[in-house]
Structures are given as structure tokens and as C-alpha cells.
Enzyme design. Structure first.
Site, PDB file in Angstrom:
ATOM      1  CB  THR A  14       4.231  -1.884  -8.314  1.00  0.00           C
ATOM      2  OG1 THR A  14       5.348  -2.671  -7.683  1.00  0.00           O
ATOM      3  CG2 THR A  14       3.770  -2.367  -9.352  1.00  0.00           C
ATOM      4  CG  ASP A  15       2.312   2.148  -4.706  1.00  0.00           C
ATOM      5  OD1 ASP A  15       1.859   0.790  -4.591  1.00  0.00           O
ATOM      6  OD2 ASP A  15       1.477   3.054  -4.828  1.00  0.00           O
ATOM      7  CG  LEU A  16       5.639   0.050   0.085  1.00  0.00           C
ATOM      8  CD1 LEU A  16       5.611   0.748   1.709  1.00  0.00           C
ATOM      9  CD2 LEU A  16       6.087  -1.454   0.648  1.00  0.00           C
ATOM     10  N   GLY A  18       1.267  -2.276  -4.248  1.00  0.00           N
ATOM     11  CA  GLY A  18       1.366  -2.975  -5.339  1.00  0.00           C
ATOM     12  C   GLY A  18       0.882  -2.621  -6.833  1.00  0.00           C
ATOM     13  CB  ILE A  19      -1.242   0.430  -7.484  1.00  0.00           C
ATOM     14  CG1 ILE A  19      -0.761   1.316  -6.603  1.00  0.00           C
ATOM     15  CG2 ILE A  19      -2.459  -0.466  -7.330  1.00  0.00           C
ATOM     16  CD1 ILE A  19      -2.124   2.331  -6.140  1.00  0.00           C
TER      17      ILE A  19
END
Length: 129
Positions: A14-16, A18-19
Site C-alpha cells: 500500500t501507499d500513504l 492505505g490503498i
């Protein structure tokens, strides 16, 4: 025939926000294609060692339709759409509970050790069809 490969989303995917980071879908579908080929009875290491042939992605057309999130259980579905002597085109979808989150049309080519197109042995083409 559609091959199904389960994937769970880990924190590292995930990225910052949250995806799932967009490039990780390419990793998911690569794993799905690898397992599809393996399930067809093809040993890619033997194909390389015995015939000097490997698979390489030539083109990816991708659509990101909805986000996946941490801990989601996904399924990568792989379907062979077209095959020639040196190329195969696969439709791949990443789904969560039946909903398509990511869809791609992937062109994979067979190449030799010099990177030139290589014809797949007939036995391999029969296994993949």
C-alpha cells in the site's frame, strides 16, 4: 479456461493513502501469469535451459477501476485470449469479492538469449492452449 490465483494485500503493498500502490497490480498479475503457466505443466526454468527461450512482457494495457486496501483478499484471473507461435495475449483481472478492481490486456512474447523473438515449441503451444 480462466485461471484463478489468490492474493492478500499486505501493508507493504500500500501507499500513504492505505490503498494498493498502482505498480503492485503489475506484480500481482505477473504472479498470476506465472502460476497459470506452471499449472499448465510448463517449467519455465527448463524452457530456458533446454530451449533457450524465456517469456517477456511486450505490452500492457491497464485500467485501474477501484482501489484495493490493506488486508483485502483478491483474486487474479488470467485468461488466454490469443496465441501465435511467438506471442500470447492474456486478459487479466484483479477482483475483490467478484468486483473488478484492475483489468489488463498483456502481450507476452517468447524471446531467445539475444532478446530476439523465438518460436515456442509446438508442445508448449499445445499445453498453453
Amino acid at each position: 479456461m480462466t485461471h484463478k490465483f489468490p492474493v492478500r494485500v499486505y501493508y507493504e503493498d500500500t501507499d500513504l493513502a492505505g490503498i494498493v500502490y498502482y505498480a503492485n497490480y503489475l506484480k500481482f498479475i505477473e504472479r498470476g501469469r506465472t502460476e497459470w503457466v506452471r499449472d499448465q505443466g510448463i517449467d519455465q526454468a527448463a524452457l530456458r535451459d533446454e530451449d533457450g527461450i524465456v517469456f517477456a512482457v511486450r505490452r500492457v494495457e491497464a485500467d485501474y477501476l477501484a482501489p484495493a486496501k490493506f488486508d483485502d483478499e483478491l483474486v487474479v484471473e488470467t485468461t488466454l485470449e490469443q496465441m501465435t507461435g511467438v506471442r500470447m495475449i492474456c486478459r487479466q483481472e484483479v477482483k475483490r469479492a467478484g468486483e473488478v478492481l484492475f483489468s489488463a490486456l498483456v502481450t507476452v512474447v517468447a524471446i531467445n538469449e539475444n532478446g530476439a523473438p523465438a518460436r515456442l515449441p509446438a508442445s508448449i503451444r499445445r499445453q498453453l492452449h
